[in-house]
Design an enzyme around this catalytic site. Sequence first.
Site, PDB file in Angstrom:
ATOM      1  N   CYS A 236      43.178  42.255  47.841  1.00  0.00           N
ATOM      2  CA  CYS A 236      44.162  41.793  46.863  1.00  0.00           C
ATOM      3  C   CYS A 236      45.571  41.803  47.444  1.00  0.00           C
ATOM      4  O   CYS A 236      45.948  42.751  48.138  1.00  0.00           O
ATOM      5  CB  CYS A 236      44.060  42.752  45.694  1.00  0.00           C
ATOM      6  SG  CYS A 236      45.437  42.764  44.615  1.00  0.00           S
TER       7      CYS A 236
ATOM      8  N   GLY B 219      43.466  48.201  36.496  1.00  0.00           N
ATOM      9  CA  GLY B 219      43.761  48.023  37.917  1.00  0.00           C
ATOM     10  C   GLY B 219      44.511  46.724  38.158  1.00  0.00           C
ATOM     11  O   GLY B 219      43.942  45.648  38.014  1.00  0.00           O
TER      12      GLY B 219
ATOM     13  N   ASP C 299      37.608  38.713  32.142  1.00  0.00           N
ATOM     14  CA  ASP C 299      38.335  39.216  33.295  1.00  0.00           C
ATOM     15  C   ASP C 299      39.367  38.210  33.771  1.00  0.00           C
ATOM     16  O   ASP C 299      39.019  37.117  34.212  1.00  0.00           O
ATOM     17  CB  ASP C 299      37.322  39.486  34.415  1.00  0.00           C
ATOM     18  CG  ASP C 299      37.980  40.036  35.654  1.00  0.00           C
ATOM     19  OD1 ASP C 299      38.408  41.194  35.605  1.00  0.00           O
ATOM     20  OD2 ASP C 299      38.073  39.301  36.648  1.00  0.00           O
TER      21      ASP C 299
ATOM     22  N   GLY D 165      39.182  49.080  41.353  1.00  0.00           N
ATOM     23  CA  GLY D 165      39.868  48.767  42.605  1.00  0.00           C
ATOM     24  C   GLY D 165      40.555  49.948  43.258  1.00  0.00           C
ATOM     25  O   GLY D 165      40.890  50.942  42.612  1.00  0.00           O
TER      26      GLY D 165
ATOM     27  N   ALA E  69      41.057  35.774  44.085  1.00  0.00           N
ATOM     28  CA  ALA E  69      42.235  34.915  44.025  1.00  0.00           C
ATOM     29  C   ALA E  69      42.652  34.493  45.439  1.00  0.00           C
ATOM     30  O   ALA E  69      43.785  34.087  45.664  1.00  0.00           O
ATOM     31  CB  ALA E  69      43.377  35.641  43.323  1.00  0.00           C
TER      32      ALA E  69
HETATM   33  P1  XMP Z   1      38.197  47.121  45.792  1.00  0.00           P
HETATM   34  O1  XMP Z   1      39.364  47.928  46.218  1.00  0.00           O
HETATM   35  O2  XMP Z   1      37.036  47.957  45.356  1.00  0.00           O
HETATM   36  O3  XMP Z   1      38.696  46.339  44.484  1.00  0.00           O
HETATM   37  O4  XMP Z   1      37.809  46.065  46.773  1.00  0.00           O
HETATM   38  C1  XMP Z   1      37.913  45.434  43.775  1.00  0.00           C
HETATM   39  C2  XMP Z   1      38.757  44.768  42.719  1.00  0.00           C
HETATM   40  O5  XMP Z   1      39.804  43.998  43.306  1.00  0.00           O
HETATM   41  C3  XMP Z   1      40.244  43.021  42.371  1.00  0.00           C
HETATM   42  N1  XMP Z   1      40.345  41.733  43.043  1.00  0.00           N
HETATM   43  C4  XMP Z   1      41.490  41.076  43.272  1.00  0.00           C
HETATM   44  N2  XMP Z   1      42.752  41.365  42.920  1.00  0.00           N
HETATM   45  N3  XMP Z   1      43.474  39.369  43.955  1.00  0.00           N
HETATM   46  C5  XMP Z   1      43.743  40.491  43.229  1.00  0.00           C
HETATM   47  O6  XMP Z   1      44.897  40.713  42.869  1.00  0.00           O
HETATM   48  C6  XMP Z   1      42.225  39.017  44.355  1.00  0.00           C
HETATM   49  O7  XMP Z   1      42.011  37.996  45.011  1.00  0.00           O
HETATM   50  C7  XMP Z   1      41.170  39.908  43.975  1.00  0.00           C
HETATM   51  N4  XMP Z   1      39.820  39.880  44.131  1.00  0.00           N
HETATM   52  C8  XMP Z   1      39.352  41.003  43.566  1.00  0.00           C
HETATM   53  C9  XMP Z   1      39.216  42.985  41.264  1.00  0.00           C
HETATM   54  O8  XMP Z   1      39.755  43.644  40.152  1.00  0.00           O
HETATM   55  C10 XMP Z   1      38.042  43.729  41.871  1.00  0.00           C
HETATM   56  O9  XMP Z   1      37.183  44.289  40.926  1.00  0.00           O
END
Ligand code: XMP
Length: 494
Positions: free
Chosen positions: A311, A304, A254, A345, A405
Site C-alpha cells: 500500500c 486500517g 470494502d 494490514g 489499488a
Molecule cells: P498486509 O500488510 O497484510 O495488508 O499486506 C493487507 C491489506 O492491505 C490493504 N491493501 C491496500 N491498501 N492500497 C492500499 O492503500 C492498495 O493497493 C492495497 N491493497 C491492499 C488491504 O486493506 C489489505 O487487506
Amino acid sequence: MDLIDLVRGATFDDLRFAPRLSVVERRDPSSIDLSCRLSEHLTLARPIVSANMDTVTRAEMAIVLAEEGGIGVIDRGFRDGDIEPQVREVEIVKRTQHGIIADPYAIAAGAPLSEAVAVMARSGVGTLVVVGEGRRLEGLLSERDVRFVDPAVAVGERMTPADRLVVHRGPITVDEAERIMVARKIKKLPLVDERGALTGLITAKDILKHRQMPFATRDAQGRLKVGAAIGARGDYLERAAELVKAGVDVLVVDIAHGHSAVMERAMREFRRRFPDVEMIAGNVATAEGARFLADRGANGVKVGIGPGGGCTTRINTSFGVPQVQALVECRRALGDDGLPIVADGGVRRDGNIVQALVFGGDSVMLGSAFAGTTESPGEVVQKSVLLPESQKPVAVPFKVLRGMASLGAIKDRLDVEDDDVADLQALGAEGLEISVPARGSARTVLRDMFKHLCSAISYGGASSLPELVRLFRAHPEQYVIRQTDAARRESYER
Ligand code: XMP
C-alpha cells in the site's frame, strides 16, 4: 496513563510487551483457546482472515484458511459486471467439504454413461446418485462403473441399484452416519425420506475431514465458510445477491476510505436489500469512522488506512493512522464488547498478530503474510538473483503480490473510483506490485502463527486468547513498553 496517550502515533514495531507469570503447561494450539468473533454473528476458532486481494485470496487460499479455523475473503478484483468468476470461487469453497451433502450431483437411470462421465468431469465428483421421478433414489453410479464401458450404455445398467445399497431413512447426525459406515464398511451413505426420495448423501471422505480438522470454520451443513468482498458502487448489489445465492457466509463492503458519503449510500442500499446478511464494512481508522459504520448497520468493522504491505496511500496522500493507534481508538469507540473489529494490514511478523488482537482487533486480516505461498493465485516466475555470499546467479521462483489499488490491479478491472479513466498512465494508483519468493503452503505459515500466538499468550500470563485480551485491556500499562530506537535495534537487528 491512558492507553490512547501511550500509543498515539505508534504502530506495532514501536511497542513491546513486558512478560508476566506464565500459567500454561504447553504452548499448544490444540489445547489453548484461540477463538474470536469475526463479526456480530460469526465466530472463528483461529483469529486469522486472508485479505480480499487478487494475489492473495481465491478459493484455494480460502479453503486452507477455513480448514485451519480462520476464513478467507474472496476479492472483488474482477471487472465491473463480471460477477460469475467471483461467485464460482465461492461455490468451489462451499463444495469442498460437507457434513451432509444436501444436493448431491444426480443423474437419471435412462441417461447414457457419456452424460454421467461429463457430469463427473465437470464437477470433479466420483459418485453420482441415480434418481427417478420425484427424486426417488434408484442407485449409485461410481467412476469404476463407467470405466472402459461403451458410453452409449444406460446409467441404469451399470449402477448399483438401491436395493443393494445401505440407505438411511429419515434424519441423521454425522456421528450416527459414521457408526453406520464403520459397521457396514461403506464409503457413501445416501439419505432418503419416508417416500424414498433422496434428501442427501454422506461420504466417508467428508467425515474423515471433519475428524482431521476439528477447528475448521464450518456452516450448519458442515461446509467450509467463506467471505467475499463487494464494492460500494456499480454492480455491488447485484454481486451481493449472486454471492448470497452461492452461499457466501459474510460480505465485506470494502473501499479504501469507508468513512465516506459513497459508503453511506452503499450501506443504506445494501441494508434495504439484505437486512439479514452478515456484513463487515471498511476501511476506517478513527473513532468517528468506526461509529459511522456501526451506526449504519455493519456487523463488523474493518480497521486500517495505509498500513498494508502493498500500500502506498500514506506516501501518496499523507493520510492514514498508525495501525496500533487506529485499533485502540476504534475499539474504544465501539466499546470492549461492541462490534468486532478486523485489524486489517501492517502485520509484518508473527509477533504483530498478538499486538493487533490485544490493542483492539478481534481478528487480523493478512495479505502480504500469505504472498508467495502455494495457495496464492498467480504464476510462479523464475528470476535470476545474485547470491550475496558467492556472487553467483541462481534462478529463484517468485510470485507477485500487488496492492488492490496498484496500477496493474486497477487496469485489470478498470474500476477506478475516479470517473475519468482516459489517461491510463495517471490512474492515481495507491498500491505496489512486489515480487515475493515462492514458498510452501499457507497452511505451514498459519500453523506457525498459531504456535507463536500460543507462546505470546503464555508470556502474557494468560491461558487463552480471550483471557489475554481481558487481562491486557484491564491493565495495559503493565504490558506496554514504548521502544527507543536502540531498543528497536536490539529487537530486530541480527
Ligand atoms: P498486509 O500488510 O497484510 O495488508 O499486506 C493487507 C491489506 O492491505 C490493504 N491493501 C491496500 N491498501 N492500497 C492500499 O492503500 C492498495 O493497493 C492495497 N491493497 C491492499 C488491504 O486493506 C489489505 O487487506
